[in-house]
Design a protein around this motif. Sequence first.
Motif, PDB file in Angstrom:
ATOM      1  N   LYS A  61      -3.718  20.685  -4.289  1.00  0.00           N
ATOM      2  CA  LYS A  61      -3.166  20.865  -2.935  1.00  0.00           C
ATOM      3  C   LYS A  61      -3.780  19.859  -1.959  1.00  0.00           C
ATOM      4  CE  LYS A  61      -2.112  25.795  -3.368  1.00  0.00           C
ATOM      5  NZ  LYS A  61      -2.410  27.146  -2.843  1.00  0.00           N
ATOM      6  N   MET A  62      -5.108  19.717  -2.020  1.00  0.00           N
ATOM      7  CA  MET A  62      -5.793  18.799  -1.108  1.00  0.00           C
ATOM      8  C   MET A  62      -5.377  17.352  -1.378  1.00  0.00           C
ATOM      9  SD  MET A  62      -9.613  20.435  -1.007  1.00  0.00           S
ATOM     10  CE  MET A  62     -10.258  19.105  -0.029  1.00  0.00           C
ATOM     11  N   HIS A  63      -5.231  16.984  -2.643  1.00  0.00           N
ATOM     12  CA  HIS A  63      -4.839  15.615  -2.991  1.00  0.00           C
ATOM     13  C   HIS A  63      -3.415  15.326  -2.520  1.00  0.00           C
ATOM     14  CE1 HIS A  63      -5.047  11.812  -4.949  1.00  0.00           C
ATOM     15  NE2 HIS A  63      -4.088  12.106  -5.863  1.00  0.00           N
ATOM     16  N   LYS A  64      -2.531  16.327  -2.655  1.00  0.00           N
ATOM     17  CA  LYS A  64      -1.146  16.159  -2.230  1.00  0.00           C
ATOM     18  C   LYS A  64      -1.074  15.994  -0.699  1.00  0.00           C
ATOM     19  CE  LYS A  64       3.412  18.301  -2.500  1.00  0.00           C
ATOM     20  NZ  LYS A  64       4.190  19.492  -2.931  1.00  0.00           N
ATOM     21  N   GLU A  65      -1.823  16.823   0.023  1.00  0.00           N
ATOM     22  CA  GLU A  65      -1.829  16.736   1.495  1.00  0.00           C
ATOM     23  C   GLU A  65      -2.387  15.391   1.964  1.00  0.00           C
ATOM     24  OE1 GLU A  65      -4.025  20.051   2.850  1.00  0.00           O
ATOM     25  OE2 GLU A  65      -2.462  21.518   2.378  1.00  0.00           O
ATOM     26  N   GLU A  66      -3.422  14.919   1.278  1.00  0.00           N
ATOM     27  CA  GLU A  66      -4.015  13.627   1.634  1.00  0.00           C
ATOM     28  C   GLU A  66      -3.026  12.480   1.425  1.00  0.00           C
ATOM     29  OE1 GLU A  66      -7.929  10.917   0.467  1.00  0.00           O
ATOM     30  OE2 GLU A  66      -7.625  12.894  -0.447  1.00  0.00           O
ATOM     31  N   LEU A  67      -2.274  12.508   0.318  1.00  0.00           N
ATOM     32  CA  LEU A  67      -1.279  11.458   0.061  1.00  0.00           C
ATOM     33  C   LEU A  67      -0.136  11.523   1.066  1.00  0.00           C
ATOM     34  CD1 LEU A  67      -1.148  11.521  -3.862  1.00  0.00           C
ATOM     35  CD2 LEU A  67      -2.140   9.751  -2.411  1.00  0.00           C
ATOM     36  N   GLU A  68       0.283  12.729   1.441  1.00  0.00           N
ATOM     37  CA  GLU A  68       1.348  12.876   2.435  1.00  0.00           C
ATOM     38  C   GLU A  68       0.929  12.298   3.784  1.00  0.00           C
ATOM     39  OE1 GLU A  68       2.240  16.989   2.504  1.00  0.00           O
ATOM     40  OE2 GLU A  68       3.543  16.934   0.731  1.00  0.00           O
ATOM     41  N   LEU A  69      -0.300  12.608   4.216  1.00  0.00           N
ATOM     42  CA  LEU A  69      -0.797  12.066   5.488  1.00  0.00           C
ATOM     43  C   LEU A  69      -0.891  10.546   5.441  1.00  0.00           C
ATOM     44  CD1 LEU A  69      -3.618  14.641   6.331  1.00  0.00           C
ATOM     45  CD2 LEU A  69      -1.452  14.343   7.534  1.00  0.00           C
ATOM     46  N   LYS A  70      -1.336  10.019   4.314  1.00  0.00           N
ATOM     47  CA  LYS A  70      -1.458   8.568   4.178  1.00  0.00           C
ATOM     48  C   LYS A  70      -0.093   7.897   4.220  1.00  0.00           C
ATOM     49  CE  LYS A  70      -3.957   5.159   1.433  1.00  0.00           C
ATOM     50  NZ  LYS A  70      -4.778   4.939   0.208  1.00  0.00           N
ATOM     51  N   LEU A  71       0.901   8.517   3.573  1.00  0.00           N
ATOM     52  CA  LEU A  71       2.250   7.970   3.596  1.00  0.00           C
ATOM     53  C   LEU A  71       2.829   7.978   5.009  1.00  0.00           C
ATOM     54  CD1 LEU A  71       3.765   9.486   0.302  1.00  0.00           C
ATOM     55  CD2 LEU A  71       3.435   7.064   0.797  1.00  0.00           C
ATOM     56  N   ASN A  92       0.833  -1.208   0.000  1.00  0.00           N
ATOM     57  CA  ASN A  92       0.000   0.000   0.000  1.00  0.00           C
ATOM     58  C   ASN A  92       0.864   1.253   0.000  1.00  0.00           C
ATOM     59  OD1 ASN A  92      -2.174   1.682   0.124  1.00  0.00           O
ATOM     60  ND2 ASN A  92      -2.887   1.028   2.138  1.00  0.00           N
ATOM     61  N   TRP A  93       1.997   1.194   0.747  1.00  0.00           N
ATOM     62  CA  TRP A  93       2.888   2.368   0.784  1.00  0.00           C
ATOM     63  C   TRP A  93       3.509   2.599  -0.586  1.00  0.00           C
ATOM     64  CZ3 TRP A  93       8.087   3.162  -0.149  1.00  0.00           C
ATOM     65  CH2 TRP A  93       8.616   4.382   0.271  1.00  0.00           C
ATOM     66  N   GLU A  94       3.911   1.515  -1.287  1.00  0.00           N
ATOM     67  CA  GLU A  94       4.483   1.660  -2.625  1.00  0.00           C
ATOM     68  C   GLU A  94       3.481   2.270  -3.590  1.00  0.00           C
ATOM     69  OE1 GLU A  94       5.805  -2.177  -3.718  1.00  0.00           O
ATOM     70  OE2 GLU A  94       7.518  -2.211  -2.327  1.00  0.00           O
ATOM     71  N   GLU A  95       2.232   1.800  -3.519  1.00  0.00           N
ATOM     72  CA  GLU A  95       1.195   2.350  -4.419  1.00  0.00           C
ATOM     73  C   GLU A  95       0.953   3.821  -4.107  1.00  0.00           C
ATOM     74  OE1 GLU A  95      -2.179  -0.106  -3.881  1.00  0.00           O
ATOM     75  OE2 GLU A  95      -1.340  -1.840  -4.941  1.00  0.00           O
ATOM     76  N   THR A  96       0.901   4.146  -2.829  1.00  0.00           N
ATOM     77  CA  THR A  96       0.654   5.536  -2.444  1.00  0.00           C
ATOM     78  C   THR A  96       1.849   6.414  -2.818  1.00  0.00           C
ATOM     79  OG1 THR A  96      -0.634   4.713  -0.576  1.00  0.00           O
ATOM     80  CG2 THR A  96      -0.054   7.018  -0.531  1.00  0.00           C
ATOM     81  N   ASN A  97       3.053   5.880  -2.659  1.00  0.00           N
ATOM     82  CA  ASN A  97       4.252   6.634  -3.017  1.00  0.00           C
ATOM     83  C   ASN A  97       4.327   6.847  -4.527  1.00  0.00           C
ATOM     84  OD1 ASN A  97       6.690   7.940  -2.646  1.00  0.00           O
ATOM     85  ND2 ASN A  97       7.901   6.054  -2.815  1.00  0.00           N
ATOM     86  N   PHE A  98       3.924   5.833  -5.296  1.00  0.00           N
ATOM     87  CA  PHE A  98       3.913   5.980  -6.759  1.00  0.00           C
ATOM     88  C   PHE A  98       2.902   7.061  -7.158  1.00  0.00           C
ATOM     89  CE2 PHE A  98       2.221   4.823 -10.940  1.00  0.00           C
ATOM     90  CZ  PHE A  98       3.383   4.838 -11.692  1.00  0.00           C
ATOM     91  N   ALA A  99       1.724   7.070  -6.492  1.00  0.00           N
ATOM     92  CA  ALA A  99       0.742   8.107  -6.797  1.00  0.00           C
ATOM     93  C   ALA A  99       1.264   9.482  -6.395  1.00  0.00           C
ATOM     94  CB  ALA A  99      -0.565   7.801  -6.071  1.00  0.00           C
ATOM     95  N   PHE A 100       2.032   9.543  -5.294  1.00  0.00           N
ATOM     96  CA  PHE A 100       2.583  10.824  -4.847  1.00  0.00           C
ATOM     97  C   PHE A 100       3.665  11.322  -5.787  1.00  0.00           C
ATOM     98  CE2 PHE A 100       5.586  13.298  -2.281  1.00  0.00           C
ATOM     99  CZ  PHE A 100       4.745  14.290  -1.802  1.00  0.00           C
ATOM    100  N   GLN A 101       4.503  10.382  -6.297  1.00  0.00           N
ATOM    101  CA  GLN A 101       5.552  10.783  -7.233  1.00  0.00           C
ATOM    102  C   GLN A 101       4.981  11.201  -8.588  1.00  0.00           C
ATOM    103  OE1 GLN A 101       8.722  11.106  -6.528  1.00  0.00           O
ATOM    104  NE2 GLN A 101       8.562  10.274  -4.418  1.00  0.00           N
TER     105      GLN A 101
END
Length: 230
Positions: free
Chosen positions: A199-209, A178-187
Amino acid sequence: PLRYISKFRPFVKQEAAKNKSQWKTMGPAKVAVPSPSDFLQKHSKEPKLEPRKKVQDDKKLPLSVPRRTYRPVIQIKKNFINKNAVAVITGVPKKPRPFCVDTRQGDKYLLEPSGLVPKYIKKKNYGVIPKYVTQRNEEMKREEEEYEASVLEELKKKAMKLLSDEERTNILKALKKNWEETNFAFQSLSVVTDTRYKKMHKEELELKLKQLEHDIEAIEKHKCIYIADE
């Protein structure tokens, strides 16, 4: 046409005349008036007693007064002195009543009704627990046991469960994936975040990571993990 005349007309007249009576509604025409001589006299309605019978003077017996020298004959003589002496000798002596003196002048009062004598502790049921108290204690004890049993049952239901090594490794693999998938989406995000959604999507991915990293670190750090069975 001729006027109708009922054939029962004479019979009705006869019945009406038969049922009529004088003074039926207005009362009698003449009433007997009382005469003026029959007026109510004083004490006329009181009960009359029989006249007293006169006692004949001849039948009265003369009263005889005894003389001064007359002495009545006494057949039984009692010696009260000897009787009292025998009663005193054979009688049981009276016990003195205990008194309590509370002043210097000698004022005293009976000790028994004063409340200073410990009568209550000499009773048969002194110190015995009443039945209603024992019954209430038993009920309270039974309620406490039932409550403790229910609490233990709830604790058993909600007891912590030890996570096995296989489940621990599976959870760790799932978290890393899950972390790899979330990190790939963040990258894959754009470098420029010029819109509010980005901005909201980026903050949400950071919190999830951050949350995933924290969970992975906690699972790797601790080998024994307990889970509440809810």
